[in-house]
Structure formats: C-alpha cells, structure tokens
Design an enzyme around this catalytic site. Structure first.
Site, mmCIF file in Angstrom:
data_model
loop_
_atom_site.group_PDB
_atom_site.id
_atom_site.type_symbol
_atom_site.label_atom_id
_atom_site.label_comp_id
_atom_site.label_asym_id
_atom_site.label_seq_id
_atom_site.Cartn_x
_atom_site.Cartn_y
_atom_site.Cartn_z
ATOM 1 N N ASP A 1 -23.671 -41.841 -11.307
ATOM 2 C CA ASP A 1 -22.271 -42.213 -11.174
ATOM 3 C C ASP A 1 -21.981 -42.303 -9.674
ATOM 4 O O ASP A 1 -22.062 -41.302 -8.960
ATOM 5 C CB ASP A 1 -21.389 -41.150 -11.853
ATOM 6 C CG ASP A 1 -19.917 -41.539 -11.808
ATOM 7 O OD1 ASP A 1 -19.505 -42.169 -10.800
ATOM 8 O OD2 ASP A 1 -19.188 -41.199 -12.745
ATOM 9 N N TYR B 1 -11.783 -48.603 -7.452
ATOM 10 C CA TYR B 1 -10.463 -48.422 -6.836
ATOM 11 C C TYR B 1 -10.456 -47.333 -5.772
ATOM 12 O O TYR B 1 -9.430 -47.085 -5.163
ATOM 13 C CB TYR B 1 -9.398 -48.132 -7.906
ATOM 14 C CG TYR B 1 -9.806 -47.069 -8.908
ATOM 15 C CD1 TYR B 1 -9.793 -45.732 -8.567
ATOM 16 C CD2 TYR B 1 -10.235 -47.419 -10.180
ATOM 17 C CE1 TYR B 1 -10.191 -44.766 -9.471
ATOM 18 C CE2 TYR B 1 -10.628 -46.468 -11.092
ATOM 19 C CZ TYR B 1 -10.607 -45.140 -10.739
ATOM 20 O OH TYR B 1 -11.020 -44.194 -11.628
ATOM 21 N N LYS B 2 -11.604 -46.664 -5.550
ATOM 22 C CA LYS B 2 -11.661 -45.642 -4.490
ATOM 23 C C LYS B 2 -12.060 -46.343 -3.188
ATOM 24 O O LYS B 2 -11.292 -47.149 -2.683
ATOM 25 C CB LYS B 2 -12.598 -44.523 -4.924
ATOM 26 C CG LYS B 2 -12.014 -43.747 -6.116
ATOM 27 C CD LYS B 2 -12.957 -42.734 -6.732
ATOM 28 C CE LYS B 2 -12.279 -42.108 -7.968
ATOM 29 N NZ LYS B 2 -13.232 -41.415 -8.853
ATOM 30 N N ARG C 1 -8.327 -32.174 -0.651
ATOM 31 C CA ARG C 1 -9.327 -33.212 -0.366
ATOM 32 C C ARG C 1 -8.762 -34.246 0.616
ATOM 33 O O ARG C 1 -7.612 -34.676 0.478
ATOM 34 C CB ARG C 1 -9.722 -33.941 -1.650
ATOM 35 C CG ARG C 1 -10.242 -33.066 -2.746
ATOM 36 C CD ARG C 1 -10.883 -33.897 -3.850
ATOM 37 N NE ARG C 1 -9.993 -34.949 -4.353
ATOM 38 C CZ ARG C 1 -10.376 -35.880 -5.235
ATOM 39 N NH1 ARG C 1 -11.617 -35.906 -5.674
ATOM 40 N NH2 ARG C 1 -9.515 -36.785 -5.657
HETATM 41 C C1 LIG Z 1 -12.923 -41.387 -10.317
HETATM 42 C C2 LIG Z 1 -14.040 -41.011 -11.223
HETATM 43 C C3 LIG Z 1 -14.058 -41.423 -12.577
HETATM 44 C C4 LIG Z 1 -12.891 -42.179 -13.131
HETATM 45 O O1 LIG Z 1 -13.072 -42.718 -14.391
HETATM 46 P P1 LIG Z 1 -11.972 -43.796 -14.904
HETATM 47 O O2 LIG Z 1 -12.448 -44.228 -16.239
HETATM 48 O O3 LIG Z 1 -11.979 -44.904 -13.878
HETATM 49 O O4 LIG Z 1 -10.648 -43.130 -14.925
HETATM 50 C C5 LIG Z 1 -15.158 -41.093 -13.340
HETATM 51 N N1 LIG Z 1 -16.200 -40.369 -12.822
HETATM 52 C C6 LIG Z 1 -16.193 -39.956 -11.541
HETATM 53 C C7 LIG Z 1 -17.358 -39.181 -11.006
HETATM 54 C C8 LIG Z 1 -15.118 -40.241 -10.707
HETATM 55 O O5 LIG Z 1 -15.104 -39.818 -9.445
#
Ligand SMILES: *Cc1c(COP(=O)(O)O)cnc(C)c1O
Length: 413
Positions: free
Chosen positions: A198, A223-224, A372
């Site tokens: 991930d 989106y990050k 953070r």
């Molecule tokens: C931000 C994040 C998500 C977000 O999942 P969404 O389905 O986009 O809400 C999932 N896993 C990790 C490790 C994240 O940092």
C-alpha cells in the site's frame, strides 16, 4: 542545521523547487502541513475541471468518450502514476477508491498462490487495510497474521510453507516511518509468497521502485501527496509477469477483452486492462490528471530530496524550540527511514492542534496523541516550517491550547 528563521531564509534562497509554490492555490495566512491527508489544490485544476464539465461533458456529451479519450483515461493516468512509482507503462490503472483496490489486489494476489493459506500483514496497518485483509481471508478461507512491521521479514520466514501474500504499507501513517520495501519484498519471495504494498503515504513523496524492487502488486490513493483532490481515484499496479494469471475478483465490464461485444461470459482483457472495473469517476480522474503535472515537472527525486530537507529542518526546529513543552518526536531522524511526514507526540494533541489551526498552521491528529505534519515539497518553504514550529511553541508555552475549541472525535479535521 541552525534552527533559526534566518537559516530558513538561506535554505529557501538555495531551494531549486521554490518556484513551484506558485502552482498551488493556497489561502493567504495558512501554512499547510497536511498534504499527507489531502494535497493542496494545484492552480491548474479548476480550469481543467471547467473544461471537462463545460466543453467535454456539456458540448461533446457521449462523443467525449472517444474525442477526449475518456475511455482510456484510467490507463493513461495509471501510466503517469506508474512513472512516479517506478513502474514501466502498462502495469498501473487508476479508478475506484483505495479500499476497493485493496480488496481487488489482495484477493487477486492470494489467487496467484493457490493452496497457500496465510496472509501476513502489519499490525499497525491502516484500518481499512486490516478490515479488508480480514474480509478477503473470510471469503477465501485464509488466515491473517498481523505482526509489527519490523517483524515482517522474520515472520515471512516462519510461515514459509503456507505464506500466500505479505501485505503492508510502505510508510506508517502514524509515525511516518518508511519500511524496507526491497527487503520485505525479497523475504516474501524467498518464502514463495507475493508482496502487495500500500503506497498511500509513499507515492508522490518517496521514489518507490516498483519494477526494480520486484513488487508484485501495489495500490495507493491519489489525494495525498499526488494532489488529485478529495475522493480522487486510487490505482492498482500489477507487475507484467503476473498479468496472464491474474484473476481479480471484481470482474467489471471495463476489464473485459471485448467490452462492447456485451458478451454474457467474462473474458479478462490482456495485460493491466483486466484491472479496470466499471465506469470510473471521470470528473475526479481528469482533475487528478491535471494535478500530476507539477510533480512530474519537478521530478520525484527532487521532491523527495526537498521533503527530506524540510523534515530534517523541522526536527532541528522541534529539538531547539519545543524542548520541555511536552512534545516527543517519534519519526526517525534518519531521512532514509522516513516518508514525507514528521510526527510529534503530545498528551494534549487535540487541543494543541486546534489552537495551531486557529493560527493558520494546519496539520492533523491521530490517536494516540500524535500530531502529524506532512511535508509536501512543492508548496512549502523552510520558513513555513520554522514558523509552524514557532507557532507550536507559542501555543504550548502560553497554554493557549487550553482555550482552543476542538472536536476530539467524529469528524476528520
Ligand atoms: C489514506 C489511506 C487509505 C484510504 O483509503 P480510502 O479508501 O481512500 O479512504 C487506505 N490505506 C492507507 C494506508 C492510507 O494511508
């Protein structure tokens, strides 16, 4: 590094990425340290969205599927994200939420190792990842073993006879620690298993080397640090060597070899095309496409180098200015061991952050007691970092956080 405002200005004067600041539309008076949650708005995105809505959708209507090539947008944007995570073209597709991509990738990975029953994951993994791992395990009759990320390599060896997939995040969303992607991937392979990463907190700030490190599958949000905007679609990477055997559970018509033949039986498209599912959220997908340009022009290595410098400067400022005020840095000081974020622990994390936000310094809080600060390299300066830490000092030293209005739970702020 001298933790003074003057030193910050000198560092800014020598910063090769300083001019990228103008490519983001940030409100005045705000120091935005939360690109690890939602990247700031790239200045080019509103115009691109306006074109998508008025010209493409409004005027061309269904013709836009061909004339603006909406049909291939997921693959086109996928390749551009691929370039930022070290993937050659034809292995990455964009669309759907991260949570959906996690489900699809993990079940698909497990199906590539039939007969093996164990999924090994990081006990500190993001909640949605843990929830999906357990759900996929229930569905396929697998067992999830969750261990601390530092123990994944040893645990892979212990489970070597039965291990199907090692599933972890490249960067810990709480502490900002960067885990050993090549080492853990190699340990998975030595155990006969696959590695699914991930990349949510790595893509766009850490130069991931998906192909070179032998990653099997990867997913991540956009989106990050990739700056695609709220709810922009996630991506799935699958190494080309797995494509022919890759049997993903979400078999939508966009992933069919002949989608417009409208056949009753599913026949997966060759290559990464089989990782498409259904009609993607095109407004978000095309906003994301426009958002990637500044990052691509700056180059991921330069972005990472600056983010590392900002992190080192942040920690130097924190060590000097926050001493005795109850803050404990928990992100490694060694830049090679961290992603794009610095995390400080403080017993009054929520009110401290609320008071800091009232003063225009925006980070966020995660339990337990973690503040953070995301160091998006394209829109932040060293002076911003100095001013942010100075604001934390004022808030904590003056006790201003005791009066701050804050929402400790229920809303993501
Ligand atoms: C931000 C994040 C998500 C977000 O999942 P969404 O389905 O986009 O809400 C999932 N896993 C990790 C490790 C994240 O940092």
């Amino acid at each position: 590094m001298r933790p003074t405002r003057e030193a910050a200005r000198e560092l800014d004067a020598a910063d090769p990425l300083a001019r990228f600041r103008e490519e983001f539309a940030l409100p005045p008076g705000v120091i935005y340290l939360n690109a690890n949650s939602l990247g700031p708005l790239p200045a080019a995105v509103p115009g691109a969205l306006d074109d998508v809505a008025r010209r493409q959708w409004g005027e061309r209507l269904t013709r836009a599927w061909n004339e603006d090539d909406w049909w291939h947008a997921g693959l086109r944007v996928g390749d551009r994200i691929g370039a930022l995570i070290g993937a050659a073209p034809g292995q990455t597709v964009a669309g759907e939420s991260t949570s959906v991509q996690i489900f699809n990738a993990l079940a698909g990975a497990a199906r590539l190792r039939p007969g093996r029953r164990v999924v090994l994951t990081d006990a500190g993994h993001f909640p949605t990842d843990l929830y999906q791992a357990k759900s996929v395990a229930r569905l396929l009759g697998l067992t999830v073993h969750a261990v601390p990320a530092t123990e994944l390599t040893a645990a892979a060896d212990r489970h070597r006879r039965d291990l199907a997939v090692v599933f972890a995040a490249a960067v810990d969303y709480r502490t900002g620690e960067l885990w050993d992607i090549p080492g853990i991937t190699a340990a998975a392979h030595e155990a006969g298993a696959l590695a699914l990463w991930d990349l949510c907190h790595a893509a766009g700030v850490v130069p991931v080397r998906a192909d070179a490190d032998g990653i099997d599958l990867a997913v991540g949000c956009t989106y990050k640090y990739l700056g695609g905007g709220p709810g922009s679609p996630a991506y799935l990477y699958a190494a080309a060597r797995h494509h022919d055997a890759l049997d993903l559970p979400l078999t939508g018509w966009h992933g069919h070899a002949r989608p417009f033949a409208m056949e009753p039986a599913y026949d997966p498209a060759p290559g990464i095309g089989r990782a498409r599912i259904g009609t993607p959220p095109l407004l978000s997908l095309l906003a994301l496409e426009a958002a990637l340009a500044p990052l691509e022009r700056a180059g991921i290595d330069a972005v990472h180098a600056k983010s590392s410098r900002l992190g080192t400067f942040f920690l130097a400022c924190a060590d000097a200015l926050l001493d005795g005020l109850g803050f404990t840095p928990i992100t490694p000081h060694d830049p090679s061991r961290r992603g794009g974020q610095i995390t400080l622990r403080h017993a009054e994390a929520y009110p401290v952050m609320a008071a800091s936000k009232e003063r225009g310094v925006i980070g966020d809080v995660r339990p337990p007691e973690l503040l953070r600060f995301g160091l998006g390299a394209l829109h932040l300066s060293h002076t911003d970092v100095f001013d942010a830490v100075e604001t934390l000092r004022e808030v904590a030293a003056g006790g201003a956080y005791r009066e701050a209005r804050f929402q400790p739970r229920g809303v993501v702020t």
